[in-house]
Design an enzyme around this catalytic site. Sequence first.
Site, mmCIF file in Angstrom:
data_model
loop_
_atom_site.group_PDB
_atom_site.id
_atom_site.type_symbol
_atom_site.label_atom_id
_atom_site.label_comp_id
_atom_site.label_asym_id
_atom_site.label_seq_id
_atom_site.Cartn_x
_atom_site.Cartn_y
_atom_site.Cartn_z
ATOM 1 N N LYS A 78 9.966 -21.096 -9.216
ATOM 2 C CA LYS A 78 10.979 -22.139 -9.028
ATOM 3 C C LYS A 78 12.059 -21.924 -10.075
ATOM 4 C CE LYS A 78 11.320 -27.223 -8.858
ATOM 5 N NZ LYS A 78 10.545 -28.472 -8.902
ATOM 6 N N SER A 153 11.164 -31.817 -5.292
ATOM 7 C CA SER A 153 12.247 -30.923 -5.622
ATOM 8 C C SER A 153 11.874 -29.447 -5.451
ATOM 9 C CB SER A 153 12.712 -31.162 -7.059
ATOM 10 O OG SER A 153 11.681 -30.886 -7.966
ATOM 11 N N SER A 177 7.005 -33.714 -6.940
ATOM 12 C CA SER A 177 7.809 -32.570 -6.494
ATOM 13 C C SER A 177 7.090 -31.294 -6.122
ATOM 14 C CB SER A 177 8.851 -32.236 -7.566
ATOM 15 O OG SER A 177 9.791 -33.292 -7.631
#
Lengths: 491, 95, 481
Positions: A78, A153, A177
């Site tokens: 990420k 997210s 997330s």
Amino acid sequence: MQGDDRSIAELARALRERSTSSRELVAASLARIERFDGALNAFITVTPEQALAAADAADARLARGEGGPLTGVPIAHKDIFCTRGIATTCASKMLANFISPYDATVVERLAAAGLVCVGKTNMDEFAMGSSNETSFFGPVRNPWDLERSPGGSSGGSAAAVAAGLVPAATGTDTGGSIRQPAALSGITGFKPSYGRVSRYGMIAFASSLDQAGILARSAEDAALLVEAMAGFDPRDSTSADLPVPHYVAELGRPLAGRRIGVPPEFFDAGLDAGCAARLREALDVLRQLGAEIVDVSLPHLGLSVPTYYIVAPAEASSNLARFDGVRFGHRSTAASSLEEMYKRSRQEGFGAEVRRRIMTGTYVLSTGYYDAYYLQAQKARKLIAEDLRRAFDRVDVIAGPTTPTPAFRLGEKTDDPVQMYLNDIYTIAVNLAGVPGISVPCGFVDGLPVGLQLIGPAFGEAAVLNVAHQYQCATDWHRRRPADPPAGVKR
Amino acid sequence: MALSKEDVRHIAQLARLALSEEEEADYAAKLSRILGLVDQLRQVDTQGVVPMAHPLDMAQRLRPDVVTEEDCRDLCQQNAPRAEGGLYLVPRVID
Amino acid sequence: MSGGWEPVIGLEIHAQLATRSKIFSGAATAYGAAPNTQACLVDLGYPGVLPVLNAEAVRLAVRFGLAIGASIASRSVFARKNYFYPDLPKGYQISQYELPVVQGGSLRIELDDGSSRTVRLTRAHLEEDAGKSLHENFQGLSGIDLNRAGTPLLEIVSEPDMRSAKEAAAYMRRIHQLVRWIGICDGNMQEGSFRCDANVSVRPAGSTQLGTRTEIKNLNSFRFLERAILFEIDRQVGVLEDGGRIVQETRLYDPERDQTRSMRSKEEANDYRYFPDPDLLPLEISEALVAEVRATLPELPDARAQRLVAEAGLGAGEAALLTASRELADYFEAVLAAVGPGQARLAATWVNGELAAALNRDSLGIEAARVDAQALAGLLARIADQTISGKIAKEVFEAMWAGEGSADQIIDRKGLRQITDSSALEQVIDQVIAANPGQVAEYRAGKDKLFGFFVGQVMKLTAGKGNPAQVNELLRRKLAS
């Protein structure tokens, strides 16, 4: 070009047996990214040269018999994890050109375990969002329905794994997330206990809530990876100095005698009927496997969202103050004074949701409001954490939904921030208490995946992973794959 | 809990954000909405509850007083919007 | 200053703690490095970095707390103080707010008039220093150097117990002496290791309400502190007597104009939005650690001075001078050990006198003294055993300071031995009496003051080497007859 259906354990075995090579796997991953990411927008940066070089190095080690359990397996990070020499943007204009001079501990440890990074995945800007619509680099699309959000997210990581672009990806979870995008994208997403994995190099959103974790296709895969990245880090004062159990070894324990708590508070009006039905079916499976399902109340659960939306923005408003255009990051060219430089750089560099949360956080910490908001929220947090602690006196693991609905359409919730925030209603308490949680696929509603959430006591990752794995041995939801998106779409 | 435009301006100043006029109005509305959400919390009886700053029940670790970091200026200043003579340059700081 | 007004003063002192590395990172703290070469990722506030607390900074803070009789918090918390400034990389300073590591404590201060009073301390807490902004050499720009960012500071806050600029200066001196004495800070004000802010207000004499205060920042000398406070008191009294109100603000002292002036508002009402830093856990200080630190505490200045009074029979004033620094006190006691307790007063006079003057003249600290303790003791021994007079000893000392050798070597080389042979002295006296018949007559007629003249003449003829006591005695006898 089919997506590879093998688990990470299977891939690792194939690599060690030399029936495949890291280069093959990595090249295949890069090829799928090249072909399909245009439609998904799951990646912000792809690093083909570095990845192939690392793959070759992995192959060399494997050839010498020096490979470990994960050597040569592709992974994506990420874009919130600092990667040395590679752009680390947090999906923000503020860091669009930021080349990190160092690697996050998570990145270091996974590289040391032999994993090969193919690129950085898209996310909500600075991890603030539940739909991956706030990214400076555009929204990510859900591989199950390209008009829908994959969640956020860690939406890019979720989509990348769901679409078989990589077998696993790192994510971060501050209010859900990892778990929420895993649920909406039909994959497994695991958040360990707070303090289990180092936060050093993980760009901070809310320091007392953030935790690194894994998105993968099974609990077993997640266990393998979390084992490799967990453990004390002297560079992180909030990192627990506790030994990391061999999670994989504990996966096989049968569920007979396990007590699984289900809070009635989870079955509130907001839970979609289809999701509720899938959840009950999942509980039936657990019952059949020998677990005892018990009611366990979390009376303060309803305070989670307001508590979170005070604590997280407050910490974020302070964490993001370092983005001021002085030493790195975006600096406005339209500024003639210092004040102007600050204001314009931050106004230009941050997107609307980030600015909104900075404003909220600044407000709740400001003079006159600290006691009523922030302090009060810390107390509510304690009540929520106590509820969970007490529940774990009676049960081994808590089960419930991950999200109130399946994936929603892109643009559906962006007008009203509160609507978006309410998405996190089942996941947030877990972060507030700092306990581990996982989401595993448990069926479909109208063709869209739905997640079962399992929550454990502090540092009880083994129990959570065990129950999740046993569930996945008895079901095959986690093996379902979406159709490939249209190929060759330009980003 | 409704925020006025002045409130918004004040917070924007503290947070160093340059909001436009429309944004000020929009923020006043959106923030009021968010604060409406969190306001529920003010009703909760938290008498005698110890605030939880942290999930971990641990004390701060102490690090030995040893120099472990070397000069990283060149590497870091590659990211600097403006640096000269080893210094980060910003518009004049007036005291 | 107009009568009827009472000044109320409190000081906030920032002392840089003498650690090798920063409070929250492993970068070096040494002064004088090229810009930004001692600012690591943590000090620069890079995305993703985290603070880890320096054990030595904690020990030094505890040591200070023990030295002022304060209580050491068994649990203290780090808080973020949020504001924007280019020398503050994270946009917040890690400090301590509600739960500081040191609470309470007090210090006795002594004034020139001999009076003393106790100043209470509110607290002392740990925090990180900011970097520096440089304004020269850049057109319309400032250059930021973050080497200093992250250096550990102990912020020492007094109660508003001081009532005059002199008291404030005395307190600042005491703290300065103490932090150097216990080895937690080098006290180098030029380098910025020791900085003082003064909070000043006035109120009508007899009132118990506090007036509005102003803060004068960054006073880096005792003298500037005193002058700045004096000016500020006068200014405030002037404003109030004119019917105005004091604006609560931050001011700077301009030494050239000997005035304080208002700082251009850094922020309108600074709202620091303090909250506990979530990247740091609560600092727990065990009784064992406190005991460990207590064991490293040296004998404190007051106690040492009292011991010198008790054991060496010194006066309180001399003892106070000798304990200005630990190095000086050590020097003195080394001299004493070598020359013997019987010469304590002689040693004290010389250390506070000739030695101090020489150090001052050459701008040297005691560690750089050109006459070490052993050597000085050797000189004093020669005075004690009457080999040379006190006056001649001064000459010898100067020669020693200039590197010409030991006391004995110089005395021999220059033939400075005192003349103690009575017959030799009598001969000289006879010469002087014979050469000055007029003055002898006047003296014998009652002009006692002339005695000094005769002493002078004898000393001239003996090149100052006549033993003064003997000369006096013999002269008296001979002049009397």
